[in-house]
Design a protein around this motif. Structure first.
Motif, short mmCIF file in Angstrom:
data_model
loop_
_atom_site.label_atom_id
_atom_site.label_comp_id
_atom_site.label_asym_id
_atom_site.label_seq_id
_atom_site.Cartn_x
_atom_site.Cartn_y
_atom_site.Cartn_z
N ARG A 162 0.74 -1.15 0.03
CA ARG A 162 -0.06 0.02 -0.01
C ARG A 162 0.79 1.19 -0.13
O ARG A 162 0.32 2.25 -0.73
CB ARG A 162 -1.10 -0.22 1.10
CG ARG A 162 -2.13 -0.97 0.92
CD ARG A 162 -3.14 -1.25 2.25
NE ARG A 162 -4.00 -2.15 2.30
CZ ARG A 162 -5.10 -1.93 1.77
NH1 ARG A 162 -5.66 -0.61 1.86
NH2 ARG A 162 -6.20 -2.67 1.91
N THR A 211 -3.63 13.25 2.22
CA THR A 211 -4.35 12.75 3.44
C THR A 211 -5.36 11.58 3.15
O THR A 211 -5.58 10.72 3.88
CB THR A 211 -4.94 14.17 4.01
OG1 THR A 211 -3.99 15.04 4.33
CG2 THR A 211 -5.63 13.80 5.08
N SER A 212 -6.08 11.94 2.04
CA SER A 212 -6.99 10.91 1.94
C SER A 212 -6.29 9.45 1.69
O SER A 212 -6.85 8.30 1.99
CB SER A 212 -7.97 11.10 0.57
OG SER A 212 -9.01 10.26 0.22
N LEU A 213 -5.19 9.37 0.61
CA LEU A 213 -4.83 8.23 0.52
C LEU A 213 -4.19 7.44 1.89
O LEU A 213 -4.31 6.56 2.07
CB LEU A 213 -3.19 8.54 -0.58
CG LEU A 213 -3.56 8.82 -1.77
CD1 LEU A 213 -2.46 9.00 -2.77
CD2 LEU A 213 -4.25 7.45 -2.42
N SER A 224 -6.21 2.23 -0.44
CA SER A 224 -7.06 1.48 -0.79
C SER A 224 -7.38 1.73 -2.49
O SER A 224 -7.47 2.52 -2.93
CB SER A 224 -8.50 1.31 -0.14
OG SER A 224 -9.33 2.29 -0.49
N ARG A 225 -7.53 0.62 -2.96
CA ARG A 225 -7.72 0.75 -4.54
C ARG A 225 -9.15 1.42 -4.83
O ARG A 225 -9.30 2.43 -5.96
CB ARG A 225 -7.81 -0.73 -5.18
CG ARG A 225 -6.49 -1.28 -5.32
CD ARG A 225 -6.27 -2.78 -5.98
NE ARG A 225 -5.39 -3.05 -5.81
CZ ARG A 225 -4.79 -4.14 -4.92
NH1 ARG A 225 -5.09 -4.44 -4.02
NH2 ARG A 225 -3.57 -4.73 -5.00
N PHE A 249 -5.43 8.13 4.76
CA PHE A 249 -6.34 7.90 5.79
C PHE A 249 -7.13 6.44 5.19
O PHE A 249 -7.48 5.69 6.23
CB PHE A 249 -7.49 8.83 5.80
CG PHE A 249 -8.67 8.65 6.78
CD1 PHE A 249 -8.38 8.90 8.11
CD2 PHE A 249 -9.98 8.29 6.34
CE1 PHE A 249 -9.47 8.56 8.93
CE2 PHE A 249 -10.94 8.05 7.12
CZ PHE A 249 -10.71 8.46 8.52
N HIS A 250 -7.05 6.39 3.87
CA HIS A 250 -7.90 4.86 3.54
C HIS A 250 -6.69 3.97 3.56
O HIS A 250 -7.14 3.03 2.49
CB HIS A 250 -8.51 5.49 2.43
CG HIS A 250 -9.69 6.38 2.63
ND1 HIS A 250 -10.88 5.90 3.42
CD2 HIS A 250 -9.89 7.43 2.64
CE1 HIS A 250 -11.84 6.88 3.45
NE2 HIS A 250 -11.05 8.01 2.91
N PHE A 251 -5.50 4.05 3.79
CA PHE A 251 -4.46 3.22 3.62
C PHE A 251 -4.30 2.76 2.17
O PHE A 251 -4.21 1.69 1.76
CB PHE A 251 -4.99 1.90 4.15
CG PHE A 251 -4.89 2.19 5.70
CD1 PHE A 251 -3.64 2.37 6.50
CD2 PHE A 251 -6.16 1.98 6.36
CE1 PHE A 251 -3.73 2.55 7.89
CE2 PHE A 251 -6.44 2.24 7.58
CZ PHE A 251 -5.34 2.69 8.59
N LYS A 262 -10.45 3.93 -3.14
CA LYS A 262 -10.29 5.19 -2.70
C LYS A 262 -9.36 5.78 -3.70
O LYS A 262 -9.90 6.96 -4.39
CB LYS A 262 -9.42 5.46 -1.46
CG LYS A 262 -9.57 6.92 -1.14
CD LYS A 262 -11.05 7.41 -0.94
CE LYS A 262 -11.07 9.01 -0.62
NZ LYS A 262 -12.44 9.50 -0.48
#
Length: 138
Positions: A73, A117-119, A125-126, A121-123, A128
């Motif tokens: 990730r 930040t979004s990447l 994820s594909r 926060f959502h680890f 996201k």
């Protein structure tokens, strides 16, 4: 390749003012335009400019497929971030239209920070990543 092409498209106005053109002369000749006329007749240049934007978009989508295949990730996030910024840059170029040759087009730092930040926060994820990419696209 898509990211390099985006840089060429984004910097085209400055390059043309400096006497450099990276657009194929045969494409310009086909519409009766020389590199020195592009800045004074940007509307005539738009079909060529848009075709290269479409090529960059296709290349970005290939890069996104590659990034999505990465299992780690952290590596996925690091690999996909430039493509997400590139997609947003293309959207801004498209929105600016012919004026893009006379403006500085750049993704605001705030938007880049939001992507990061979004990447995180959502680890990365594909799902996201896909959502951010779709939102960023023109």
């Amino acid at each position: 390749m898509g990211l390099q092409l985006i840089n060429v498209l984004r910097d085209a106005g400055g390059d043309l003012r400096a006497g450099r053109s990276y657009f194929p002369e045969d494409e310009l000749r086909a519409i009766g335009l020389s590199p020195t006329q592009i800045l004074s007749e940007p509307d005539r240049f738009q079909p060529i400019y848009r075709s290269w934007m479409e090529k960059a978009q296709d290349d970005l989508e290939c890069g996104m497929q590659y990034s999505s295949a990465i299992r780690n990730r952290r590596v996925r996030a690091a690999t996909v971030l430039p493509a997400l910024i590139g997609a947003r840059t293309l959207a801004l170029l498209l929105k600016a239209g012919a004026d893009a040759l006379h403006q500085t087009i750049k993704v605001p730092r705030r938007e880049v920070c939001t992507m990061i930040t979004s990447l995180a926060f959502h680890f990365a994820s594909r799902a996201k990543i896909d959502a951010i990419f779709k939102r960023s696209k023109p």
